[in-house]
Design an enzyme around this catalytic site. Structure first.
Site, PDB file in Angstrom:
ATOM      1  N   PRO A 257       0.790  -1.236   0.000  1.00 17.02           N
ATOM      2  CA  PRO A 257       0.000   0.000   0.000  1.00 17.02           C
ATOM      3  C   PRO A 257       0.824   1.290   0.000  1.00 17.02           C
ATOM      4  O   PRO A 257       0.268   2.363   0.191  1.00 17.02           O
ATOM      5  CB  PRO A 257      -0.786  -0.122   1.308  1.00 17.02           C
ATOM      6  CG  PRO A 257       0.123  -0.873   2.219  1.00 17.02           C
ATOM      7  CD  PRO A 257       0.873  -1.840   1.345  1.00 17.02           C
ATOM      8  N   LYS A 260       6.619   1.633   1.861  1.00 15.70           N
ATOM      9  CA  LYS A 260       8.044   1.683   1.517  1.00 15.70           C
ATOM     10  C   LYS A 260       8.315   2.748   0.453  1.00 15.70           C
ATOM     11  O   LYS A 260       9.385   3.355   0.441  1.00 15.70           O
ATOM     12  CB  LYS A 260       8.521   0.294   1.081  1.00 15.70           C
ATOM     13  CG  LYS A 260       8.405  -0.732   2.205  1.00 15.70           C
ATOM     14  CD  LYS A 260       8.870  -2.114   1.774  1.00 15.70           C
ATOM     15  CE  LYS A 260       8.472  -3.153   2.794  1.00 15.70           C
ATOM     16  NZ  LYS A 260       7.016  -3.418   2.809  1.00 15.70           N
ATOM     17  N   ASP A 303       2.476  -6.056 -13.845  1.00 17.25           N
ATOM     18  CA  ASP A 303       2.872  -7.381 -13.370  1.00 17.25           C
ATOM     19  C   ASP A 303       4.399  -7.446 -13.342  1.00 17.25           C
ATOM     20  O   ASP A 303       5.053  -7.193 -14.360  1.00 17.25           O
ATOM     21  CB  ASP A 303       2.295  -8.434 -14.325  1.00 17.25           C
ATOM     22  CG  ASP A 303       2.465  -9.863 -13.828  1.00 17.25           C
ATOM     23  OD1 ASP A 303       3.489 -10.151 -13.166  1.00 17.25           O
ATOM     24  OD2 ASP A 303       1.580 -10.697 -14.107  1.00 17.25           O
ATOM     25  N   ASP A 322       9.667  -6.120  -2.915  1.00 15.97           N
ATOM     26  CA  ASP A 322       8.983  -6.665  -1.730  1.00 15.97           C
ATOM     27  C   ASP A 322       8.050  -7.749  -2.263  1.00 15.97           C
ATOM     28  O   ASP A 322       6.887  -7.507  -2.546  1.00 15.97           O
ATOM     29  CB  ASP A 322       8.214  -5.539  -1.022  1.00 15.97           C
ATOM     30  CG  ASP A 322       7.593  -5.991   0.282  1.00 15.97           C
ATOM     31  OD1 ASP A 322       7.809  -7.153   0.673  1.00 15.97           O
ATOM     32  OD2 ASP A 322       6.870  -5.197   0.908  1.00 15.97           O
ATOM     33  N   CYS A 375       7.864 -10.783   3.815  1.00 14.03           N
ATOM     34  CA  CYS A 375       7.433 -10.874   5.217  1.00 14.03           C
ATOM     35  C   CYS A 375       7.126 -12.335   5.533  1.00 14.03           C
ATOM     36  O   CYS A 375       6.133 -12.663   6.173  1.00 14.03           O
ATOM     37  CB  CYS A 375       6.248  -9.952   5.505  1.00 14.03           C
ATOM     38  SG  CYS A 375       4.822 -10.221   4.437  1.00 14.03           S
TER      39      CYS A 375
END
EC number: 2.1.1.176
Length: 429
Positions: A257, A260, A303, A322, A375
């Site tokens: 969102p 970063k 993408d 990420d 994560c």
């Protein structure tokens, strides 16, 4: 004035949608919270998060308390009983009130004929609570994790898996990122102190502050003015390895969102940042975050496997990837992950990560830096992923994060630490 609604039935239906239909709680909960008063929003969230956090235990108890499970159209009643059990076990709601409201929930889900059954099961639990919990505490269900995930954690972390599981089952700390373009961390901590709240600086991440007690964002000094952002400490760690500089062209891939993206611009306000994500809906949150902080970046839908479609032949000085992952490092923050993920997802995610890495590498300038982050706490998505990439990519070199045999830096979730997170810093020769 908002219509009085039965929160227990709403929570039961939300949990059912997660477990039975595979929907994310972060998509289900906000629209439900719009339907209730401000004072009920927090309780609805507590019931949903709490039931999902302790689902294994609640399921185990229901199987002990009932001769056969509720199925078909009556399945919602199963989750309503879970909500009742959760209140009796984990909240300060007086038992008589918890029982009464849960039983009334049967009317809201159009199963009034089952009020007696719900009441009977919850009262039976009250009578047998001590012996049931003693038995539960010797069962595998006590770890509150699905068996496939438990096996993976035990294999990957033979010495640490129990502390990971324990951290996953706790409520998460609230971490903030102080916007260094407005305030130093120390000066903002002084403002926090004046507002009657206490915060603790992170030892390694220069912008990170942990609140002693979580608070609503509108109570934080300068939140609306962009002085501070809610972001876990481990997510902030990405900037330590990326080290963005003013004037550079930087790609934030899988950016939504936008936490970063905005951190890059706080560290290097004159960097040219491109933020890309596949999910157009979530990109609206990138725009929202940039707007609140008064920042500008180029935001694109795209993408990661096909970068030429959205950046042509462009190359970047730095890339933050990420990567989409199992999110097994943020279970304490999103307990629905335990029930949304399946064992078969892990190799599929590892394949997707591998494809994105291979596709984006040619778009990094020679001498440039790529930080691969997830994560996740699973090696297949982290150290093994980077090890394989280094073996097949001649011009990629690991820098500052681990060794070629054990590449990357793995953070594990901790009570006063950040979430589970992995970083690998790669330089293009």
């Amino acid at each position: 004035m908002k219509k009085q609604r039965n929160l227990r039935s709403m929570a039961a239906q939300a949990v059912e949608q997660v477990v039975e239909q595979g929907q994310s709680l972060s998509n289900i909960l906000p629209p439900l919270q719009q339907k209730v008063s401000d004072k009920d929003k927090a309780l609805l969230q507590e019931l949903c998060f709490g039931v999902l956090r302790t689902l294994s235990q609640l399921d185990w108890l229901i199987n002990k308390l009932m001769a056969r499970p509720m199925t078909g159209k009556q399945r919602t009643v199963h989750y309503l009983i879970m909500v009742g059990l959760y209140q009796l076990l984990y909240t300060r709601i007086p038992p008589h009130a918890a029982l009464a409201e849960t039983v009334e929930g049967a009317i809201a889900i159009k199963r009034p004929q089952l009020k007696g059954l719900i009441n009977g099961v919850l009262r039976q639990f009250q009578r047998q609570q001590e012996e049931l919990l003693a038995e539960f505490n010797t069962s595998d269900a006590r770890y509150l994790h699905p068996s496939w995930l438990l096996k993976r954690l035990q294999k990957a972390y033979p010495e640490q898996w129990q502390s990971i599981v324990e951290a996953n089952n706790q409520r998460p700390p609230m971490w903030l990122r102080v916007n260094r373009t407005h305030h130093s961390r120390d000066s903002w901590l002084a403002l926090l102190d004046e507002a009657g709240m206490k915060g603790f600086p992170h030892a390694d991440y220069p912008d990170a502050v942990r609140l002693e007690t979580p608070a609503p964002v509108h109570a934080l000094p300068g939140f609306e003015d962009g002085w501070v952002t809610v972001q876990d400490a481990s997510a902030q760690g990405c900037m330590t390895w990326l080290a963005p500089q003013n004037g550079e062209h930087i790609l934030d891939l899988c950016a939504a969102p936008g936490g970063k993206t905005t951190h890059i611009l706080e560290v290097a306000p004159e960097a040219q940042v491109v933020a890309v994500d596949i999910d157009e809906q979530r990109l609206s949150r990138v725009h929202d975050n940039l707007k609140r902080l008064g920042m500008k970046a180029t935001v694109k839908q795209g993408d990661g496997r096909y970068p030429s479609q959205w950046c042509g032949e462009q190359q970047f000085d730095r890339i933050l990837l990420d990567a989409p992952c199992s999110a097994t490092g943020v279970i304490r923050r999103h307990p629905d992950i335990k029930w949304l993920r399946r064992d078969r997802d892990i190799p599929e995610l590892a394949q997707l990560q591998s494809e994105i890495l291979d596709a984006i590498w040619p778009h990094l300038k020679s001498g440039g830096t790529l930080v691969y982050a997830t994560c996740s706490v699973l090696p297949e998505e982290n150290s093994l992923q980077i090890k394989a990439f280094l073996q097949r990519t001649a011009d990629a070199e690991l820098c500052e994060t681990g060794t070629p045999e054990q590449p990357g830096k793995q953070n594990l979730p901790g009570a006063e630490e950040g979430d589970g997170f992995f970083y690998a810093k790669l330089i293009k020769k």
